[in-house]
Scaffold this motif. Structure first.
Motif, PDB file in Angstrom:
ATOM      1  N   ILE A   1     -71.204  44.721  47.284  1.00  0.00           N
ATOM      2  CA  ILE A   1     -72.090  45.042  46.167  1.00  0.00           C
ATOM      3  C   ILE A   1     -72.704  46.424  46.388  1.00  0.00           C
ATOM      4  O   ILE A   1     -73.318  46.679  47.423  1.00  0.00           O
ATOM      5  N   HIS A   2     -72.539  47.288  45.401  1.00  0.00           N
ATOM      6  CA  HIS A   2     -72.993  48.678  45.467  1.00  0.00           C
ATOM      7  C   HIS A   2     -74.507  48.801  45.296  1.00  0.00           C
ATOM      8  O   HIS A   2     -75.196  47.858  44.923  1.00  0.00           O
ATOM      9  N   GLY A   3     -74.987  50.003  45.507  1.00  0.00           N
ATOM     10  CA  GLY A   3     -76.405  50.305  45.356  1.00  0.00           C
ATOM     11  C   GLY A   3     -76.747  50.834  43.978  1.00  0.00           C
ATOM     12  O   GLY A   3     -75.903  50.892  43.074  1.00  0.00           O
ATOM     13  N   ASN A   4     -78.002  51.251  43.835  1.00  0.00           N
ATOM     14  CA  ASN A   4     -78.486  51.807  42.575  1.00  0.00           C
ATOM     15  C   ASN A   4     -77.780  53.136  42.285  1.00  0.00           C
ATOM     16  O   ASN A   4     -77.451  53.883  43.198  1.00  0.00           O
ATOM     17  N   VAL A   5     -77.548  53.405  41.029  1.00  0.00           N
ATOM     18  CA  VAL A   5     -76.875  54.615  40.565  1.00  0.00           C
ATOM     19  C   VAL A   5     -75.522  54.763  41.265  1.00  0.00           C
ATOM     20  O   VAL A   5     -75.145  55.838  41.733  1.00  0.00           O
TER      21      VAL A   5
ATOM     22  N   GLY B   1     -73.882  44.419  51.215  1.00  0.00           N
ATOM     23  CA  GLY B   1     -74.620  45.054  50.138  1.00  0.00           C
ATOM     24  C   GLY B   1     -75.260  46.348  50.589  1.00  0.00           C
ATOM     25  O   GLY B   1     -75.783  46.439  51.697  1.00  0.00           O
ATOM     26  N   HIS B   2     -75.202  47.347  49.733  1.00  0.00           N
ATOM     27  CA  HIS B   2     -75.819  48.641  50.014  1.00  0.00           C
ATOM     28  C   HIS B   2     -76.959  48.883  49.031  1.00  0.00           C
ATOM     29  O   HIS B   2     -76.798  48.663  47.832  1.00  0.00           O
ATOM     30  N   SER B   3     -78.118  49.302  49.512  1.00  0.00           N
ATOM     31  CA  SER B   3     -79.253  49.677  48.676  1.00  0.00           C
ATOM     32  C   SER B   3     -79.620  48.524  47.742  1.00  0.00           C
ATOM     33  O   SER B   3     -79.996  47.453  48.213  1.00  0.00           O
ATOM     34  N   LEU B   4     -79.502  48.708  46.438  1.00  0.00           N
ATOM     35  CA  LEU B   4     -79.775  47.624  45.488  1.00  0.00           C
ATOM     36  C   LEU B   4     -78.924  46.401  45.816  1.00  0.00           C
ATOM     37  O   LEU B   4     -79.406  45.268  45.749  1.00  0.00           O
ATOM     38  N   GLY B   5     -77.679  46.626  46.211  1.00  0.00           N
ATOM     39  CA  GLY B   5     -76.808  45.512  46.599  1.00  0.00           C
ATOM     40  C   GLY B   5     -77.348  44.751  47.797  1.00  0.00           C
ATOM     41  O   GLY B   5     -77.159  43.550  47.928  1.00  0.00           O
ATOM     42  N   GLY B   6     -78.043  45.444  48.689  1.00  0.00           N
ATOM     43  CA  GLY B   6     -78.696  44.784  49.818  1.00  0.00           C
ATOM     44  C   GLY B   6     -79.875  43.955  49.367  1.00  0.00           C
ATOM     45  O   GLY B   6     -80.099  42.841  49.855  1.00  0.00           O
ATOM     46  N   SER B   7     -80.639  44.480  48.422  1.00  0.00           N
ATOM     47  CA  SER B   7     -81.763  43.719  47.866  1.00  0.00           C
ATOM     48  C   SER B   7     -81.267  42.461  47.178  1.00  0.00           C
ATOM     49  O   SER B   7     -81.852  41.386  47.323  1.00  0.00           O
ATOM     50  N   VAL B   8     -80.182  42.598  46.444  1.00  0.00           N
ATOM     51  CA  VAL B   8     -79.562  41.437  45.796  1.00  0.00           C
ATOM     52  C   VAL B   8     -79.126  40.430  46.864  1.00  0.00           C
ATOM     53  O   VAL B   8     -79.242  39.226  46.686  1.00  0.00           O
ATOM     54  N   GLY B   9     -78.657  40.951  47.996  1.00  0.00           N
ATOM     55  CA  GLY B   9     -78.203  40.089  49.089  1.00  0.00           C
ATOM     56  C   GLY B   9     -79.269  39.139  49.595  1.00  0.00           C
ATOM     57  O   GLY B   9     -78.994  37.981  49.902  1.00  0.00           O
ATOM     58  N   TYR B  10     -80.523  39.606  49.684  1.00  0.00           N
ATOM     59  CA  TYR B  10     -81.608  38.725  50.127  1.00  0.00           C
ATOM     60  C   TYR B  10     -81.690  37.480  49.241  1.00  0.00           C
ATOM     61  O   TYR B  10     -81.750  36.353  49.722  1.00  0.00           O
ATOM     62  N   THR B  11     -81.721  37.705  47.943  1.00  0.00           N
ATOM     63  CA  THR B  11     -81.833  36.591  46.996  1.00  0.00           C
ATOM     64  C   THR B  11     -80.569  35.746  47.020  1.00  0.00           C
ATOM     65  O   THR B  11     -80.630  34.521  46.960  1.00  0.00           O
ATOM     66  N   TYR B  12     -79.430  36.404  47.107  1.00  0.00           N
ATOM     67  CA  TYR B  12     -78.158  35.678  47.142  1.00  0.00           C
ATOM     68  C   TYR B  12     -78.131  34.707  48.317  1.00  0.00           C
ATOM     69  O   TYR B  12     -77.725  33.559  48.178  1.00  0.00           O
TER      70      TYR B  12
END
Length: 144
Positions: A41-45, A110-121
């Motif tokens: 999962i990619h990051g923001n922008v 996950g990178h950046s935003l994708g990492g944040s999504v990872g926490y919830t996932y």
């Protein structure tokens, strides 16, 4: 949905899938029956193309990898994100893709935003995630 048709590297497959009422774009590589499966999962922008070099570096006999354009990014359809749910609109989309692929267990990067999504996932689907690698993640509280 208007397609941008971002070019992708030779050796990757690009396609769209219908998940949760929207079209999400995926990049894929590796044999369907590969033992190790990875969600990226990619990051923001950014977009799924951020992962191309890493995907191409994986042995396609051993690894099946999928990079997903989050809603509103890359070639995925733009759709609202309900911030009162934190990042769960994204996690619901990702999980929909994983189920579409028929994966039961997999690794998550996950990178950046994708990492944040990872926490919830991980909170919602910890029984499916074999490992999680987060690169420069943001807040685990989402958009706050």
């Amino acid at each position: 949905m208007a397609r941008i048709n971002i070019p992708v590297s030779k050796g990757l497959t690009s396609r769209a899938v219908d998940i949760n009422g929207i079209q999400l774009h995926l990049l894929e590589r590796g044999k369907a029956d590969a033992l190790t499966k990875i969600v990226m999962i990619h990051g923001n922008v950014a977009a799924a193309t951020w992962w191309e070099e890493i995907m191409l570096g994986l042995d396609e006999d051993q690894y099946r990898s999928v990079a997903i354009d989050l809603r509103g990014y890359g070639e995925s359809e733009a759709a609202p994100v309900d911030a009162t749910r934190g990042l769960r609109d994204y996690t619901d989309d990702i999980h929909g893709v994983v189920k579409e692929l028929g994966w039961e267990q997999y690794h998550f990067i996950g990178h950046s935003l994708g990492g944040s999504v990872g926490y919830t996932y991980l909170l919602d689907y910890n029984n499916e995630v074999l490992s999680m690698t987060l690169i420069a993640p943001g807040s685990p509280y989402g958009f706050g």
